[in-house]
Design a protein around this motif. Structure first.
Motif, short mmCIF file in Angstrom:
data_model
loop_
_atom_site.label_atom_id
_atom_site.label_comp_id
_atom_site.label_asym_id
_atom_site.label_seq_id
_atom_site.Cartn_x
_atom_site.Cartn_y
_atom_site.Cartn_z
N ALA A 35 0.50 -0.77 -0.25
CA ALA A 35 -0.02 0.14 -0.19
C ALA A 35 1.29 1.34 0.04
CB ALA A 35 -0.99 0.14 1.39
N ARG A 36 0.16 2.66 -0.37
CA ARG A 36 1.09 3.79 0.18
C ARG A 36 0.14 4.70 0.62
NH1 ARG A 36 3.50 3.58 -6.54
NH2 ARG A 36 5.08 1.65 -6.29
N ILE A 37 1.11 5.51 0.59
CA ILE A 37 0.26 6.85 1.57
C ILE A 37 1.33 8.35 0.92
CG2 ILE A 37 1.15 6.85 3.82
CD1 ILE A 37 -0.97 7.28 4.95
N SER A 38 0.54 8.93 0.66
CA SER A 38 2.25 9.82 0.49
C SER A 38 2.82 10.52 1.19
CB SER A 38 0.51 11.20 -0.16
OG SER A 38 1.67 12.10 -0.47
N SER A 39 4.14 10.48 1.41
CA SER A 39 5.34 11.09 2.17
C SER A 39 4.68 12.44 2.24
CB SER A 39 6.04 11.58 1.14
OG SER A 39 6.14 9.76 0.94
N GLU A 40 3.29 13.30 2.17
CA GLU A 40 3.41 14.71 2.15
C GLU A 40 3.01 14.94 3.40
OE1 GLU A 40 0.90 18.70 -0.17
OE2 GLU A 40 1.35 17.19 -1.09
N LEU A 41 1.83 13.69 3.72
CA LEU A 41 1.39 13.34 4.96
C LEU A 41 2.08 13.34 6.81
CD1 LEU A 41 -1.43 10.97 3.82
CD2 LEU A 41 -1.43 13.84 3.80
N PHE A 42 3.47 13.33 6.32
CA PHE A 42 4.78 13.56 7.05
C PHE A 42 5.81 14.50 7.19
CE2 PHE A 42 2.75 9.27 6.50
CZ PHE A 42 2.43 8.68 7.84
N ASN A 43 5.06 15.64 6.17
CA ASN A 43 5.81 16.36 6.44
C ASN A 43 5.66 16.66 7.57
OD1 ASN A 43 6.58 16.32 3.46
ND2 ASN A 43 4.99 17.99 2.93
N TYR A 44 7.19 17.89 8.21
CA TYR A 44 7.21 18.05 9.15
C TYR A 44 6.57 19.03 10.00
CZ TYR A 44 10.29 18.84 13.54
OH TYR A 44 10.46 19.01 14.59
N GLY A 45 5.69 18.98 10.67
CA GLY A 45 5.06 19.94 11.29
C GLY A 45 3.89 20.35 10.90
N LEU A 133 -11.12 11.83 4.10
CA LEU A 133 -10.05 10.95 2.98
C LEU A 133 -11.34 9.71 2.29
CD1 LEU A 133 -6.73 9.49 5.15
CD2 LEU A 133 -6.56 10.98 3.02
N ILE A 134 -12.56 9.57 3.26
CA ILE A 134 -13.40 9.14 2.39
C ILE A 134 -14.74 9.66 2.35
CG2 ILE A 134 -14.17 6.41 2.63
CD1 ILE A 134 -11.74 6.32 1.95
N SER A 135 -15.03 9.59 1.48
CA SER A 135 -16.73 10.51 0.75
C SER A 135 -18.12 8.99 0.99
CB SER A 135 -16.54 10.50 -0.95
OG SER A 135 -17.09 9.75 -1.10
N MET A 136 -17.88 8.37 0.35
CA MET A 136 -18.89 7.10 0.57
C MET A 136 -18.06 5.62 1.78
SD MET A 136 -20.66 3.95 0.01
CE MET A 136 -20.59 4.23 -1.79
N GLU A 152 -12.44 12.09 -3.67
CA GLU A 152 -11.68 13.12 -4.69
C GLU A 152 -10.41 14.15 -4.64
OE1 GLU A 152 -11.11 11.06 -7.87
OE2 GLU A 152 -12.46 9.79 -6.60
N GLU A 153 -10.82 15.01 -3.60
CA GLU A 153 -10.35 15.92 -3.26
C GLU A 153 -8.72 15.88 -2.48
OE1 GLU A 153 -11.94 19.03 -1.80
OE2 GLU A 153 -13.07 19.72 -3.11
N SER A 154 -9.20 14.26 -2.28
CA SER A 154 -8.26 13.59 -1.36
C SER A 154 -7.30 12.78 -2.03
CB SER A 154 -8.69 13.53 -0.17
OG SER A 154 -9.14 14.29 0.95
#
Length: 324
Positions: A35-45, A133-136, A152-154
């Motif tokens: 599975a992959r999750i964006s590194s952006e979600l862990f951008n420092y602070g 993250l989830i719409s439905m 879709e925005e996420s």
């Protein structure tokens, strides 16, 4: 544009009838495919999010499907369909008599999970802006399935970014706390740039920022202004480390200090870092760093296990051969 206005998708050669049809993708749950999750979600602070263990597994199940999806660009707002028995197995509740109730609770949490981004206002104050993250998400009793649509925005948080944390189900499903999940994904993100090597990283993080992104900044137990043992509690209960009796701090070479011991209960090692080391493909230890007389940062020492590196290389080679 007012709230509720509809923006028609551009550059799609679809008829009105086709626009009204649901695009449904029926995935296979593969415990080896990452599975992959964006590194952006862990951008420092800059970002923060939290969820319990089973909702996190649900999310990873979705991101795994997104990573496997070969015709993503041709699907318009797809509805992902998962066999309900496979979902129960994936989440580790297949033999639980209350599995439907547990799944319903987990769905509610996943639906309410918000990715918060820290932004600065014109007046110079910081605020958190959130996206779900989830719409439905619903359980379909007719065909015994779980149906999910992402917001879709996420979508870019879950797939499509240039860098990501790559997590294999056969590994992360062994983790059993929200802190273990968060830190494991965070460490994997940092190790992404050295994937396939035996290089060890030293990562320094400010304690105050770490508390903030873990939603612990307002918890009095971990606030030094309310609890004189706040940092000790944080090291023990959140990070999972404790100070060795013979440990002495070297301020002249702060990054070369010896790591602390893993936290123990009943004389057995336990806690976040120990369980990540014991259960996954990485080794991790840590020690705090002082500013003046008080601890202000934590240095994490993280590296891949060589045995798992061999498996990763083999797996990626096999996947490349199949694609070619």
């Amino acid at each position: 544009m007012e709230n509720g206005d509809i923006i028609q998708p551009q550059n799609f050669n679809l008829s009105e009838e086709e626009m009204n049809l649901k695009s449904i993708y029926s995935p296979q749950i593969n415990l080896d495919f990452p599975a992959r999750i964006s590194s952006e979600l862990f951008n420092y602070g800059q970002y923060r999010w939290k969820m319990n263990v089973r909702p996190f597994r649900l999310l990873m199940m979705v991101t795994q499907t997104l990573a496997m999806e070969k015709q993503q660009s041709s699907l318009l707002f797809p509805e992902y369909v998962f066999p309900i028995n496979k979902v129960f197995e994936y989440m580790g509740i297949a033999n639980n008599n209350k599995r439907y109730d547990l799944l319903a609770t987990d769905i509610k949490e996943l639906m309410s999970t918000v990715i918060e981004k820290k932004e600065k206002s014109k007046k110079g104050k910081f605020k958190w802006i959130g996206k779900t993250l989830i719409s439905m998400c619903r359980i379909d009793s007719e065909d015994s399935s779980l149906r999910i649509k992402i917001n879709e925005e996420s979508r870019d948080y879950l797939v499509g970014m240039k860098r990501w944390a790559e997590l294999e189900p056969r590994i992360y499903l062994k983790l059993n706390t929200s802190y273990q999940n968060w830190f494991y994904a965070y460490f994997k993100k940092e190790l992404f740039i050295v994937l396939g090597t035996s290089k060890t990283l030293k990562m320094t993080v400010k304690i105050d920022i770490l508390k903030e992104i873990l939603f612990l900044d307002d918890v009095k137990t971990y606030d030094p202004e309310h609890n004189k043992n706040a940092n000790e509690k944080f090291f023990n209960k959140v990070i999972g480390i404790k100070k060795p009796k013979t440990w002495k701090y070297n301020s002249a070479a702060e990054l070369d200090n010896e790591p602390w011991d893993y936290y123990t209960e009943d004389n057995k090692p336990t806690g976040t870092l120990y369980n990540i080391t014991a259960s996954t493909d990485i080794n991790v230890t840590a020690f705090p760093i002082k500013e003046g007389k008080a601890y202000a940062k934590i240095c994490f020492i993280v590296g891949h296990k060589k045995a798992f590196l061999t498996k990763e290389k083999t797996f990626k080679t096999e996947q490349s051969s199949k694609k070619s």
